[in-house]
Motif scaffolding. Sequence first.
Motif, PDB file in Angstrom:
ATOM      1  N   TYR A   1       0.813  -1.231   0.133  1.00  0.00           N
ATOM      2  CA  TYR A   1      -0.031  -0.081   0.043  1.00  0.00           C
ATOM      3  C   TYR A   1       1.004   1.143   0.043  1.00  0.00           C
ATOM      4  O   TYR A   1       1.642   1.395   0.863  1.00  0.00           O
TER       5      TYR A   1
ATOM      6  N   GLN B   1      -0.012  -3.457   5.435  1.00  0.00           N
ATOM      7  CA  GLN B   1      -1.330  -3.694   6.122  1.00  0.00           C
ATOM      8  C   GLN B   1      -2.526  -3.351   5.502  1.00  0.00           C
ATOM      9  O   GLN B   1      -3.178  -4.244   4.851  1.00  0.00           O
ATOM     10  N   ASP B   2      -3.079  -2.075   5.516  1.00  0.00           N
ATOM     11  CA  ASP B   2      -4.291  -1.724   4.596  1.00  0.00           C
ATOM     12  C   ASP B   2      -4.039  -0.198   4.401  1.00  0.00           C
ATOM     13  O   ASP B   2      -3.124   0.390   5.010  1.00  0.00           O
TER      14      ASP B   2
ATOM     15  N   SER C   1      -7.673 -10.293   5.141  1.00  0.00           N
ATOM     16  CA  SER C   1      -6.787  -9.198   4.675  1.00  0.00           C
ATOM     17  C   SER C   1      -6.244  -9.282   3.283  1.00  0.00           C
ATOM     18  O   SER C   1      -5.794  -8.251   3.097  1.00  0.00           O
ATOM     19  N   SER C   2      -6.294 -10.317   2.588  1.00  0.00           N
ATOM     20  CA  SER C   2      -5.795 -10.436   1.223  1.00  0.00           C
ATOM     21  C   SER C   2      -6.837 -10.058   0.081  1.00  0.00           C
ATOM     22  O   SER C   2      -6.521 -10.303  -1.013  1.00  0.00           O
ATOM     23  N   ILE C   3      -7.995  -9.915   0.428  1.00  0.00           N
ATOM     24  CA  ILE C   3      -8.987  -9.461  -0.523  1.00  0.00           C
ATOM     25  C   ILE C   3      -9.662  -8.226  -0.358  1.00  0.00           C
ATOM     26  O   ILE C   3     -10.065  -7.898   0.759  1.00  0.00           O
ATOM     27  N   ASP C   4      -9.721  -7.460  -1.202  1.00  0.00           N
ATOM     28  CA  ASP C   4     -10.236  -6.338  -1.439  1.00  0.00           C
ATOM     29  C   ASP C   4     -11.722  -5.852  -0.606  1.00  0.00           C
ATOM     30  O   ASP C   4     -12.108  -5.153   0.035  1.00  0.00           O
TER      31      ASP C   4
ATOM     32  N   LYS D   1     -11.838  -6.589   2.881  1.00  0.00           N
ATOM     33  CA  LYS D   1     -10.941  -5.350   3.585  1.00  0.00           C
ATOM     34  C   LYS D   1     -11.917  -4.164   3.383  1.00  0.00           C
ATOM     35  O   LYS D   1     -11.960  -3.223   4.545  1.00  0.00           O
TER      36      LYS D   1
ATOM     37  N   PRO E   1      -4.448  -5.450  -3.258  1.00  0.00           N
ATOM     38  CA  PRO E   1      -5.003  -6.357  -4.434  1.00  0.00           C
ATOM     39  C   PRO E   1      -5.476  -5.551  -5.665  1.00  0.00           C
ATOM     40  O   PRO E   1      -5.601  -6.137  -6.564  1.00  0.00           O
TER      41      PRO E   1
END
Lengths: 347, 381
Positions: free
Chosen positions: A145, A158-159, B173-176, B179, A176
């Motif tokens: 990110y 992380q996000d 946490s690995s797919i949009d 999340k 992703p």
Amino acid sequence: MKKQKLRSNLITYGIVLAAYVIVQALIAADSLSSMMKGLLVPLCVYVVLAVSLNLVVGISGELSLGHAGFMCVGAFSGAFFSKCIQDVLTFSPLRLLIAMLIGAAVAAVFGILIGIPVLRLKGDYLAIVTLAFGEIIKNVMNIFYVGIDGAGFHFSTQDEFALNLAADGRMIISGPTGITQTPKDATFTAGIILVLITLFIVLNLIDSRDGRAIMSIRDNRIAAESIGINITKYKLMAFTISAALAGAAGALYAHNLSSLTAKKFDYNTSILALVFVVLGGIGNIRGSIIAAVLLTALPELLRGLSSYRMLIYSIVLIVMMLFNWAPKALEWRERNLGRFFKTSPNK
Amino acid sequence: MKKFAKIAALAGVSVMMLSSTALAGDTFKIGTIGPLTGAGAAYGNAVMNGAQIAVDEINEAGGINGAQVEFKAEDDQLDEEKAVTAYNSLKDWDMQILLGTVTSGSCLAVSTEAAPDADNIFMLTPSGSQKDCIAAGDNEFRVCFSDPDQGSASAIYIGEHGLAEKVGVIYNSSIDYSKGIYATFRQEAEEQPFEIVAAEAFTNGSVDFSAQLQSLKDAGAELVYLPFYYDEIAVVLKQAKDMDFAPIWFGVDGMDGLLTVEGFDQSLAEGCILLTPFSADAEDELTVNFVTKYQELYGEVPNQFAADAYDGMYILKAAIEKAGATPDMSASEISDIVKVAMTEISVDGLTGTGMTWNADGEPSKSPKTVQIQNGVYVGME
């Protein structure tokens, strides 16, 4: 011998230029379908990808299954650059050029880093490790990110929220989802220029002293070593140049689509590139070009046949394989088409 | 070789014949793009089938503004690059309106092509839920909720109905998708009378959720929010049962399909609440009619993708009628008037009643909540 080689190379350049002229004429006459127009840039991308992989597989004789990984690195670094600079630098050809150079440079660095440990392996082992590296690159890109605001860049694995972007901040790479809204700078002309540059580099390398050293390693490693050829250096050279070209192709790819995701660059794409190389003839550069164009365009041109197109595509793969490699087919070609299909001087 | 040439020529001719287009100007040409083969084919085919049912109904009832509708689906194999090619081939077919694309990734790629500063083709995605996938232009709308909207709608629902005070979350946490929903859920939760006591993440391919569940159990979560897909939810429910952890389970549309998981003990799903736009078990006339037709034609129970597409076709009909568009207009002319009409219509469909749209393209409809009781969905207030 030298003259013959030169002629063969000129034919290869000629085919590319002729294709360019014909397509431009068709566009000018407005008789090219939207679908074909949309395919032009991807075709250039896959041609470059196939030719660059041929350098590793055909010329240096190493089986690499991680080529899409380098394309991925090039695509992301190139698109990253364009996203950052798009408001400052608005002249799109220059922006694309710099993005491709950055893509190539970053991919080359990765090529060296990966090449140093990996090129100590041979054959199947090398194939497996390159496959793994390709997947690692893809998965790492998948958790990246990156955002930008007044204070500069923010990174996280992380996000989006871990970035703590200011209100005026914007995301550049978001995990992703990858990079979206990259400026659409790629044009067919840029693609063709990249193809020509790739051909120039690869064909000249093959005909150079370095190229002969690389091929001697492929043909007989022990003999090459015994006459003092630095094996690691030459293998690494082929591997890195190939990675850099794939990176440039990736950057071109990224500037053609408004959505760039890492999942596109999985092993399927690597295998696809390998299929182009094998079907076109290992070590045969012109063959790679033709195979890449044919196999990319074919499934799209067959759209009218709906689900049968996959079947036809597979049959074409088998037919091409037989046509190129079966001893009887080679004999038949020699007899009937000898004038057109000279066995490659590189083989 | 001669035979081969003959076959090749035949194939060539048939390609040309199949791609030859009907006379332009007397029908509306509506296209869609989705994964019809390979991964995700279930989604693409559901959309194609759902839309086809609507097209047949509309044509039977006299068409839109008296003109028949032609519908064509193109395959994108869940790949952004192929989606753009598919889009271009639909353009060659003289597509006037795009009911697509099915998946968010392809939608992101195609939306820039269809935007007003490019081709200007009106676009209504039935199921592209990612936040930015209709952001490229003001002629892009969607039928389904966006991912963030699902998150805030869940939080509001839990808060308003006082389902729990201590809420735990598990997300992928690995797919949009997961999340994105979790992010807005967390944001909205701050405004709501409950507290998120723990939030645990996992990644694609996880099979052991006991650590996450233990942490939620220790934090005393009364309700656990599960914004991810049903196959993983099935595993979570099983492992929670094994450790005697029985909170209220709350899922979103990804939970739809839980009851179809093979080898899953359905009693584990008892009491699960999920936010979904469509449930095939609803008993209103529209749903019953659609589900029966779908089962007759395609032999399976339609999922929400099919319902979204069915609604999408009727939404297009309403918008075209409102705008007074006619089939002899170009795609760009249609786009310009239909995008205005979209914000003025209100449509009752399978996935909501009184659906309206704002200028950003987001739908406004009340989310439906269902609870699994005795192995079937039961609508909740």
